[in-house]
Write an enzyme that holds these catalytic residues in place. Structure first.
Site: not given
Length: 277
Positions: A52, A63, A177
Site C-alpha cells: 500500500e 492516522d 480492510y
C-alpha cells in the site's frame, strides 16, 4: 465478469496454500519518492504480498502520530498524487507486486475521478482505498474505477453492525480492510480480545479476502491472525523503521528484515482452513 487483478490473484494463491498474506504500508514520498522506490523494492524482495502506497495528506483523520509525521515529511519533499502515480509507473519497471493506492478522497476528487482512474490504471496500480469515502457516496467512484479494472477497497470497523459490514463488503473488491480496533493507526503490543469475533462476523457476510490492520506489528500477531484472517496489514511499524533509520540503506534493510520475520511467522501459523468453524 470483472477481470481479476493482481490483488485477487495473489489472495487466491495465498488461500490455496493456506498462508496468511502480509500487506505492507509505507507513505509515498517519505522522505522522498526516490527513496520510496528503494523501499518498495526492499519490501517486495522480502516477500510482501501487497504493498500500500499512502498518498500524503495534510488533514488526516485515521492516522496516528507516526504516519502523520511521515505525511508531513512527504509533503515537505513536494510529494503529490501525480508524483505517487509516477512512482507506481517506476515500480512496474521491476516488480509485479500488487499495489494499492491508500488515500483520502480529497486528492482524488481534486484530480478528477476519470483522470485519476485512467492515470492509476495506466501506471500499473491495482486497487484504491479512499479512507474517508463512505459506501453511500461511492457509486460514481466505484463505477469509474471499475471501468479501469481497479479494485475498490473499503474499511470495516469494530463498530460496524453485521448489516453495515455486508454493505461495505458489497462495495469492495480485491479484499476488505478490517480495522482491528477503534482509534487511530499505531503499533500495539497486543491484539484486541474481541478481534476474533469481529473477523468471524465479517466472514459471515462476505467471501472476500479479509485483511486486518491497525496495531499489527509483531510476528506473534501474525501467528494469531493466521487462523482467522487472510492477511495482516503492517503500517506504522514499517513507517517507524524509516523514521528512525540513520540512512536510506539502513531503512531499506530494516524494512526487509521486518517483512521477512512476519512472512516467516505467517508460514508457520495455522491456515485459516485448519481452524475454520
Amino acid at each position: 465478469m470483472k477481470a481479476r487483478t493482481r490483488i485477487s490473484l495473489r489472495f487466491a494463491e495465498l488461500r490455496a496454500s493456506g498462508e496468511l498474506g502480509i500487506v505492507a504500508y509505507i507513505t509515498a514520498g517519505d522522505p522522498s519518492l526516490d527513496t520510496s522506490l528503494k523501499f518498495v523494492r526492499a519490501l517486495a524482495d522480502a516477500g510482501a504480498d501487497v504493498i500500500e502506497l499512502g498518498v500524503p495528506f495534510s488533514d488526516p483523520l485515521a492516522d496516528g502520530p507516526t504516519i502523520q509525521r511521515a505525511s508531513e515529511r512527504a509533503l515537505r519533499s513536494g510529494t503529490t498524487l501525480a508524483g505517487v502515480l509516477d512512482l507506481v509507473r517506476r515500480i512496474r519497471e521491476f516488480s509485479q507486486v500488487p499495489l494499492v493506492l491508500f488515500s483520502y478522497y480529497n486528492p482524488i476528487l481534486q484530480m478528477g475521478l476519470e483522470r485519476f482512474a485512467s492515470s492509476a490504471a495506466s501506471a500499473g496500480a491495482d486497487g484504491v482505498l479512499a479512507t474517508d469515502l463512505t459506501p453511500e457516496e461511492s457509486e460514481d467512484y466505484r463505477r469509474i474505477l471499475g471501468v479501469h479494472h481497479l479494485d475498490t477497497i473499503f474499511l470495516g470497523a469494530p463498530t460496524s453492525t453485521d448489516e453495515r459490514l455486508a454493505k461495505i463488503a458489497a462495495c469492495s473488491s480485491g479484499f476488505l480492510y478490517l480495522i482491528s480496533r477503534t482509534g487511530v493507526t499505531g503499533a500495539k503490543d497486543a491484539l484486541p480480545d474481541d478481534l476474533p469475533a469481529l473477523i468471524r462476523r465479517t466472514r459471515g457476510v462476505t467471501q472476500l479476502a479479509i485483511a486486518v490492520g491497525f496495531g499489527i506489528s509483531l510476528p506473534g500477531h501474525v501467528s494469531v491472525l493466521g487462523g482467522l484472517a487472510d492477511a495482516a496489514v503492517i503500517g506504522s511499524a514499517l513507517v517507524s523503521e524509516i523514521e528512525k533509520a540513520q540512512s536510506v540503506d539502513a531503512a531499506a534493510a530494516a524494512l526487509g528484515n521486518r517483512i521477512r520475520a512476519l512472512k516467516e511467522a505467517a508460514r508457520h501459523g495455522l491456515s485459516r482452513r485448519e481452524v475454520a468453524p
